[in-house]
Design a protein around this motif. Structure first.
Motif, PDB file in Angstrom:
ATOM      1  N   LEU A  55      57.984  41.384  31.326  1.00 25.66           N
ATOM      2  CA  LEU A  55      57.091  40.145  31.691  1.00 25.66           C
ATOM      3  C   LEU A  55      56.520  40.398  33.127  1.00 25.66           C
ATOM      4  O   LEU A  55      57.143  40.575  33.927  1.00 25.66           O
ATOM      5  CB  LEU A  55      57.717  38.794  31.639  1.00 25.66           C
ATOM      6  CG  LEU A  55      58.875  38.525  30.502  1.00 25.66           C
ATOM      7  CD1 LEU A  55      59.458  37.102  30.507  1.00 25.66           C
ATOM      8  CD2 LEU A  55      58.037  38.384  29.098  1.00 25.66           C
ATOM      9  N   GLU A  56      55.211  40.141  33.172  1.00 23.43           N
ATOM     10  CA  GLU A  56      54.775  40.620  34.400  1.00 23.43           C
ATOM     11  C   GLU A  56      53.337  39.358  34.610  1.00 23.43           C
ATOM     12  O   GLU A  56      52.494  39.115  33.710  1.00 23.43           O
ATOM     13  CB  GLU A  56      53.892  41.785  34.529  1.00 23.43           C
ATOM     14  CG  GLU A  56      53.059  42.266  35.667  1.00 23.43           C
ATOM     15  CD  GLU A  56      53.795  41.892  36.849  1.00 23.43           C
ATOM     16  OE1 GLU A  56      54.790  42.335  37.355  1.00 23.43           O
ATOM     17  OE2 GLU A  56      53.093  41.352  37.946  1.00 23.43           O
ATOM     18  N   LEU A  57      53.377  38.743  35.929  1.00 20.58           N
ATOM     19  CA  LEU A  57      52.441  37.952  36.491  1.00 20.58           C
ATOM     20  C   LEU A  57      51.001  38.412  36.576  1.00 20.58           C
ATOM     21  O   LEU A  57      49.865  38.137  36.115  1.00 20.58           O
ATOM     22  CB  LEU A  57      53.060  37.096  37.494  1.00 20.58           C
ATOM     23  CG  LEU A  57      51.894  35.862  38.061  1.00 20.58           C
ATOM     24  CD1 LEU A  57      51.515  35.080  37.159  1.00 20.58           C
ATOM     25  CD2 LEU A  57      52.402  35.520  39.381  1.00 20.58           C
ATOM     26  N   ASP A  58      50.978  39.740  37.337  1.00 16.64           N
ATOM     27  CA  ASP A  58      49.634  40.244  37.862  1.00 16.64           C
ATOM     28  C   ASP A  58      49.070  41.125  36.590  1.00 16.64           C
ATOM     29  O   ASP A  58      49.632  41.974  36.742  1.00 16.64           O
ATOM     30  CB  ASP A  58      49.960  40.945  39.190  1.00 16.64           C
ATOM     31  CG  ASP A  58      49.030  41.306  39.945  1.00 16.64           C
ATOM     32  OD1 ASP A  58      47.690  41.788  39.093  1.00 16.64           O
ATOM     33  OD2 ASP A  58      48.728  41.451  41.130  1.00 16.64           O
ATOM     34  N   PRO A  59      47.805  40.837  36.371  1.00 19.32           N
ATOM     35  CA  PRO A  59      47.087  41.591  35.230  1.00 19.32           C
ATOM     36  C   PRO A  59      46.912  43.078  35.604  1.00 19.32           C
ATOM     37  O   PRO A  59      46.848  43.837  34.937  1.00 19.32           O
ATOM     38  CB  PRO A  59      45.899  40.717  35.036  1.00 19.32           C
ATOM     39  CG  PRO A  59      45.766  39.968  35.931  1.00 19.32           C
ATOM     40  CD  PRO A  59      47.272  39.700  36.742  1.00 19.32           C
ATOM     41  N   ILE A  60      46.722  43.326  36.978  1.00 16.04           N
ATOM     42  CA  ILE A  60      46.424  44.441  37.484  1.00 16.04           C
ATOM     43  C   ILE A  60      47.891  45.358  37.531  1.00 16.04           C
ATOM     44  O   ILE A  60      47.846  46.426  36.940  1.00 16.04           O
ATOM     45  CB  ILE A  60      46.048  44.496  38.970  1.00 16.04           C
ATOM     46  CG1 ILE A  60      44.621  43.864  38.866  1.00 16.04           C
ATOM     47  CG2 ILE A  60      45.845  45.897  39.465  1.00 16.04           C
ATOM     48  CD1 ILE A  60      43.822  43.620  40.227  1.00 16.04           C
ATOM     49  N   HIS A  61      48.865  44.774  37.970  1.00 15.82           N
ATOM     50  CA  HIS A  61      50.224  45.447  37.717  1.00 15.82           C
ATOM     51  C   HIS A  61      50.362  45.882  36.255  1.00 15.82           C
ATOM     52  O   HIS A  61      50.782  47.078  35.790  1.00 15.82           O
ATOM     53  CB  HIS A  61      51.466  44.485  38.112  1.00 15.82           C
ATOM     54  CG  HIS A  61      51.464  44.243  39.545  1.00 15.82           C
ATOM     55  ND1 HIS A  61      52.480  43.685  40.177  1.00 15.82           N
ATOM     56  CD2 HIS A  61      50.320  44.356  40.618  1.00 15.82           C
ATOM     57  CE1 HIS A  61      51.893  43.536  41.705  1.00 15.82           C
ATOM     58  NE2 HIS A  61      50.931  44.103  41.647  1.00 15.82           N
ATOM     59  N   ALA A  62      50.069  45.075  35.482  1.00 14.46           N
ATOM     60  CA  ALA A  62      50.334  45.226  33.828  1.00 14.46           C
ATOM     61  C   ALA A  62      49.610  46.406  33.421  1.00 14.46           C
ATOM     62  O   ALA A  62      49.795  47.095  32.550  1.00 14.46           O
ATOM     63  CB  ALA A  62      50.321  43.745  33.057  1.00 14.46           C
ATOM     64  N   LYS A  63      48.296  46.341  33.831  1.00 13.94           N
ATOM     65  CA  LYS A  63      47.390  47.390  33.419  1.00 13.94           C
ATOM     66  C   LYS A  63      47.679  48.814  33.930  1.00 13.94           C
ATOM     67  O   LYS A  63      47.852  49.913  32.882  1.00 13.94           O
ATOM     68  CB  LYS A  63      46.017  47.141  33.997  1.00 13.94           C
ATOM     69  CG  LYS A  63      44.767  47.759  33.271  1.00 13.94           C
ATOM     70  CD  LYS A  63      43.598  47.202  33.645  1.00 13.94           C
ATOM     71  CE  LYS A  63      42.385  48.573  33.391  1.00 13.94           C
ATOM     72  NZ  LYS A  63      41.453  48.611  34.149  1.00 13.94           N
ATOM     73  N   VAL A  64      48.355  48.581  35.167  1.00 11.09           N
ATOM     74  CA  VAL A  64      48.679  50.033  35.777  1.00 11.09           C
ATOM     75  C   VAL A  64      49.994  50.437  34.903  1.00 11.09           C
ATOM     76  O   VAL A  64      50.297  51.637  34.599  1.00 11.09           O
ATOM     77  CB  VAL A  64      48.936  50.097  37.116  1.00 11.09           C
ATOM     78  CG1 VAL A  64      49.659  51.277  37.739  1.00 11.09           C
ATOM     79  CG2 VAL A  64      47.710  49.636  37.903  1.00 11.09           C
ATOM     80  N   ALA A  65      51.012  49.320  34.799  1.00  6.61           N
ATOM     81  CA  ALA A  65      52.166  49.476  34.025  1.00  6.61           C
ATOM     82  C   ALA A  65      51.922  50.008  32.460  1.00  6.61           C
ATOM     83  O   ALA A  65      52.408  51.188  31.923  1.00  6.61           O
ATOM     84  CB  ALA A  65      52.839  48.353  33.702  1.00  6.61           C
ATOM     85  N   GLN A  66      50.932  49.443  31.738  1.00  6.29           N
ATOM     86  CA  GLN A  66      50.811  50.106  30.352  1.00  6.29           C
ATOM     87  C   GLN A  66      50.142  51.495  30.555  1.00  6.29           C
ATOM     88  O   GLN A  66      50.609  52.143  29.402  1.00  6.29           O
ATOM     89  CB  GLN A  66      49.627  49.234  29.922  1.00  6.29           C
ATOM     90  CG  GLN A  66      49.454  49.413  28.474  1.00  6.29           C
ATOM     91  CD  GLN A  66      50.623  49.040  27.598  1.00  6.29           C
ATOM     92  OE1 GLN A  66      50.958  47.925  27.495  1.00  6.29           O
ATOM     93  NE2 GLN A  66      51.052  49.901  26.846  1.00  6.29           N
TER      94      GLN A  66
END
Ligand code: SAM
Length: 221
Positions: free
Chosen positions: A88-99
């Motif tokens: 679970l991640e709030l920040d869409p930029i973090h999530a994009k980099v993570a993906q």
């Protein structure tokens, strides 16, 4: 000084027991390039999470706080072929980099990142009657008491719940602290202590990432 020594010992452990790993190093590089804060777990801590997931034989893992997916990759690597990890991640930029880091690691089939307030995603997981074998909680520390309550709902006997950053350079013992994260973590410790379903401990850690700690709670019934 002592912090330099902690870092050197981390390096010694890394070189011998964790060892260089292109996928994980690339993930950290990508995080830095994207301007993400380097608040991921340390490599030896990531490997500890990996070992615990293997010891547990975890097939379903829940993570709160993805950042760039560094701890996610460690945990997902411990899963069996049909295993699943929800992060679970709030920040869409973090999530994009993570993906993109998770794709590069070849783990996209078993990892699902859910973007948004963790509390909202958790409500949806409750509706879906999700059960997890291991839950790693590393998001916003002020919500840790709530995250524990959700974690208990997703647990079965044997589920292992882990919280990161529960020592905060020793600030945790300051009952007068005006820091809301410290007060929330103190509340968390009280809740864990009172919860009859949990057997628990906490461990102080030092290293290149400073002085902090993990709490571990095993669900027994
Ligand atoms: N577990 C990661 C690792 O070791 O690689 C580090 C996670 S970092 C300490 C915390 C993450 O939680 C950040 O990416 C932050 O954006 C996210 N976060 C903060 N508040 C959140 C919230 N309310 N819901 C979901 N994620 C949140």
């Amino acid at each position: 000084d002592i912090e330099t020594k902690w870092s050197k010992v981390d390096e010694y452990i890394y070189n011998l027991l964790v060892q260089s790993d292109e996928v994980l190093e690339k993930a950290l590089e990508a995080n830095e390039e994207a301007g993400l804060p380097s608040i991921d777990v340390a490599p030896n801590q990531g490997k500890m999470l990996y070992l615990l997931a293997r010891i547990k034989g975890a097939q379903r893992i829940l993570e709160m706080g993805t950042l760039g997916g560094y701890s996610t990759i460690w945990l997902a690597r411990a899963l069996p072929e049909n295993g699943r990890l929800v992060s679970l991640e709030l920040d869409p930029i973090h999530a994009k980099v993570a993906q993109s880091n998770i794709d590069r690691a070849g783990l996209s089939a078993c990892v699902e990142i859910q973007v948004g307030e963790a509390l909202d995603s958790l409500d949806k997981l409750v509706e879906q009657y999700e059960i997890f074998d291991m839950i790693f909680i590393d998001a916003d520390k002020v919500n840790n008491p709530h995250y524990l309550q959700y974690a208990l709902q997703f647990s079965r006997p044997g589920t292992l719940i882990i919280f990161d950053n529960v020592v905060r350079e020793g600030e945790i013992i300051d009952g007068d602290s005006t820091d809301s994260s410290i007060q929330a973590t103190r509340t968390l410790f009280q809740m864990i202590a009172k919860e009859p379903r949990l057997v628990s401990t906490a461990i102080q850690t030092v290293g290149g990432k400073g002085y902090d700690g993990f709490a571990f709670a095993l669900v027994t019934e």
